[in-house]
Design an enzyme around this catalytic site. Structure first.
Site, PDB file in Angstrom:
ATOM      1  N   SER A   1       0.825  -1.214   0.000  1.00  0.00           N
ATOM      2  CA  SER A   1       0.000   0.000   0.000  1.00  0.00           C
ATOM      3  C   SER A   1       0.855   1.258   0.000  1.00  0.00           C
ATOM      4  CB  SER A   1      -0.869   0.053   1.269  1.00  0.00           C
ATOM      5  OG  SER A   1      -1.841  -0.935   1.228  1.00  0.00           O
TER       6      SER A   1
ATOM      7  N   HIS B   1      -4.108  -0.722  -4.532  1.00  0.00           N
ATOM      8  CA  HIS B   1      -3.410  -1.916  -5.008  1.00  0.00           C
ATOM      9  C   HIS B   1      -3.648  -2.005  -6.492  1.00  0.00           C
ATOM     10  CE1 HIS B   1      -2.467  -3.555  -1.063  1.00  0.00           C
ATOM     11  NE2 HIS B   1      -3.619  -3.058  -0.698  1.00  0.00           N
TER      12      HIS B   1
ATOM     13  N   HIS C   1      -4.733 -10.633  -1.157  1.00  0.00           N
ATOM     14  CA  HIS C   1      -4.786 -10.858   0.292  1.00  0.00           C
ATOM     15  C   HIS C   1      -5.792 -11.963   0.616  1.00  0.00           C
ATOM     16  CE1 HIS C   1      -3.644  -6.591  -0.202  1.00  0.00           C
ATOM     17  NE2 HIS C   1      -2.952  -6.753   0.902  1.00  0.00           N
TER      18      HIS C   1
ATOM     19  N   TYR D   1      -7.834 -11.754   2.997  1.00  0.00           N
ATOM     20  CA  TYR D   1      -9.106 -11.131   3.400  1.00  0.00           C
ATOM     21  C   TYR D   1     -10.006 -10.813   2.213  1.00  0.00           C
ATOM     22  CZ  TYR D   1      -7.017  -6.458   2.486  1.00  0.00           C
ATOM     23  OH  TYR D   1      -6.412  -5.376   1.927  1.00  0.00           O
ATOM     24  N   GLU D   2      -9.460 -10.837   1.000  1.00  0.00           N
ATOM     25  CA  GLU D   2     -10.301 -10.609  -0.173  1.00  0.00           C
ATOM     26  C   GLU D   2     -11.098 -11.863  -0.526  1.00  0.00           C
ATOM     27  OE1 GLU D   2      -7.975  -7.735  -3.097  1.00  0.00           O
ATOM     28  OE2 GLU D   2      -6.591  -9.072  -2.069  1.00  0.00           O
TER      29      GLU D   2
ATOM     30  N   ALA E   1       2.560  -2.099   4.278  1.00  0.00           N
ATOM     31  CA  ALA E   1       2.192  -1.055   5.233  1.00  0.00           C
ATOM     32  C   ALA E   1       1.820  -1.768   6.524  1.00  0.00           C
ATOM     33  CB  ALA E   1       1.006  -0.267   4.703  1.00  0.00           C
TER      34      ALA E   1
ATOM     35  N   MET F   1      -1.544  -7.102   7.297  1.00  0.00           N
ATOM     36  CA  MET F   1      -2.466  -8.129   6.783  1.00  0.00           C
ATOM     37  C   MET F   1      -1.913  -8.871   5.556  1.00  0.00           C
ATOM     38  SD  MET F   1      -5.895  -5.803   6.991  1.00  0.00           S
ATOM     39  CE  MET F   1      -6.185  -4.745   8.412  1.00  0.00           C
ATOM     40  N   SER F   2      -0.620  -8.823   5.374  1.00  0.00           N
ATOM     41  CA  SER F   2      -0.091  -9.398   4.128  1.00  0.00           C
ATOM     42  C   SER F   2       1.252 -10.083   4.363  1.00  0.00           C
ATOM     43  CB  SER F   2       0.060  -8.294   3.081  1.00  0.00           C
ATOM     44  OG  SER F   2       1.105  -7.407   3.457  1.00  0.00           O
TER      45      SER F   2
ATOM     46  N   ASN G   1       0.958   4.026  10.688  1.00  0.00           N
ATOM     47  CA  ASN G   1       0.127   4.502  11.802  1.00  0.00           C
ATOM     48  C   ASN G   1       0.575   3.798  13.078  1.00  0.00           C
ATOM     49  OD1 ASN G   1      -1.325   2.188  10.169  1.00  0.00           O
ATOM     50  ND2 ASN G   1      -1.967   1.963  12.304  1.00  0.00           N
TER      51      ASN G   1
ATOM     52  N   HIS H   1      -8.205   3.480   5.885  1.00  0.00           N
ATOM     53  CA  HIS H   1      -7.345   3.024   4.784  1.00  0.00           C
ATOM     54  C   HIS H   1      -6.719   4.224   4.064  1.00  0.00           C
ATOM     55  CE1 HIS H   1      -5.699   0.154   2.007  1.00  0.00           C
ATOM     56  NE2 HIS H   1      -6.301   0.716   0.969  1.00  0.00           N
TER      57      HIS H   1
HETATM   58  N1  HPA Z   1      -3.194  -2.965  11.328  1.00  0.00           N
HETATM   59  C1  HPA Z   1      -3.245  -3.870  10.337  1.00  0.00           C
HETATM   60  N2  HPA Z   1      -2.810  -3.628   9.122  1.00  0.00           N
HETATM   61  C2  HPA Z   1      -2.295  -2.411   8.858  1.00  0.00           C
HETATM   62  C3  HPA Z   1      -2.222  -1.413   9.857  1.00  0.00           C
HETATM   63  C4  HPA Z   1      -2.694  -1.709  11.153  1.00  0.00           C
HETATM   64  O1  HPA Z   1      -2.664  -0.878  12.072  1.00  0.00           O
HETATM   65  N3  HPA Z   1      -1.673  -0.310   9.265  1.00  0.00           N
HETATM   66  C5  HPA Z   1      -1.400  -0.662   7.978  1.00  0.00           C
HETATM   67  N4  HPA Z   1      -1.782  -1.920   7.723  1.00  0.00           N
END
Ligand code: HPA
Length: 273
Positions: free
Chosen positions: A25, A56, A78, A80-81, A108, A205-206, A229, A241
């Site tokens: 990302s 993406h 991913h 989750y998709e 990310a 998540m990846s 973050n 996001h």
């Molecule tokens: N959690 C999960 N996935 C992420 C985060 C997060 O805080 N930031 C970027 N991808």
């Protein structure tokens, strides 16, 4: 899927790449720097869906970057998709088929370690796989595979090179543990406390499914997390996001500097040993 696509891929992208770069990302802009880039969107590859999440882009670009022959994968699939677990790691098989021996993954992630503020970079030294989904074992007739290994999948030599590059360029590179969760919701503060107690330094998540598949394929792996973050409960803001994408764009220059330095120094690392 993969054998059907093989000819198209080899023909369009070539098969003598020195490294695969997977852009997470907010890092997709690096493809603009690839020279002589042949391009192939995921949705033109039989069996691969167009990667569907905003930010993406889902395409391969093959060409030269800082003098190296690279295969860049902008976007990824991913769990989750809702894809079939085997599909999530199909790009790894594609990369190996196209000659790749070294894979550099970026993602990310949310920072859990207090040093990992937004905009900082974490060198992944190990991971916690908490996604609850795994790609099935590849079929025995799909080529040579390595046995599973008990040690960390992240290549110590590539990590050492990344640390040297960071030191030389005055960049703070924190080594840490990446916790892979399924998503797509961000975590709760309670989940982040649990992850922290379990030893996680960042959460995303990846990456982990691909890294495991890459090791099975015998690739050397490096992974870098761009902290976009503070993880839930550790910062002030609600996570969105869009913010992750924006912070990704802001911090991507640092990740790119590390990748450039590593690519300059991969001679002799292409073969296992
Ligand atoms: N959690 C999960 N996935 C992420 C985060 C997060 O805080 N930031 C970027 N991808």
């Amino acid at each position: 899927m993969v054998s059907e696509a093989a000819e198209l891929l080899r023909h369009t992208l070539g098969e003598d790449h020195e490294a695969l770069l997977v852009l997470g990302s907010g890092l997709g802009s690096l493809v603009e720097q690839v020279e002589g880039g042949a391009e192939l969107p995921f949705d033109r590859i039989p069996g691969l869906p167009g990667a569907g999440v905003a930010g993406h882009r889902g395409r391969y670009v093959a060409g030269r970057l800082w003098g190296r022959r690279v295969l860049v994968q902008a976007g990824r699939l991913h769990h989750y998709e809702g894809h079939d677990p085997g599909l999530v790691v199909a790009p790894v098989t594609i990369a190996r088929m196209l000659g790749v021996r070294i894979a550099i993954y970026t993602n990310a992630a949310g920072g859990i370690d207090p040093r990992l503020e937004p905009g900082s970079i974490m060198l992944v030294r190990d991971h916690l796989d908490l996604q609850g989904r795994r790609a099935p074992m590849p079929s025995p007739d799909s080529g040579p595979r390595r046995a599973f290994e008990p040690s960390s999948p992240y290549d110590p030599r590539l990590q050492a090179v990344a640390r040297e590059v960071a030191e030389r360029t005055g960049l703070l590179l924190v080594s840490g543990i990446y916790a892979a969760v399924l998503g797509p919701s961000y975590e709760t503060p309670a989940e982040i406390r649990a992850l922290r107690a379990a030893g996680a330094d960042a959460v995303g998540m990846s990456t982990v499914p691909e890294v495991l598949a890459a090791r099975r394929e015998g690739l050397r792996v490096l992974a870098l997390s761009l902290i976009t973050n503070r993880a839930a409960g550790l910062g002030v803001d609600r996570l969105s996001h869009d913010e992750v994408l924006e912070a990704g764009r802001d911090g991507s220059g640092k990740v790119i500097r590390v990748i450039e330095g590593v690519l300059e120094r991969i001679d002799g690392l292409e073969s296992e040993g």
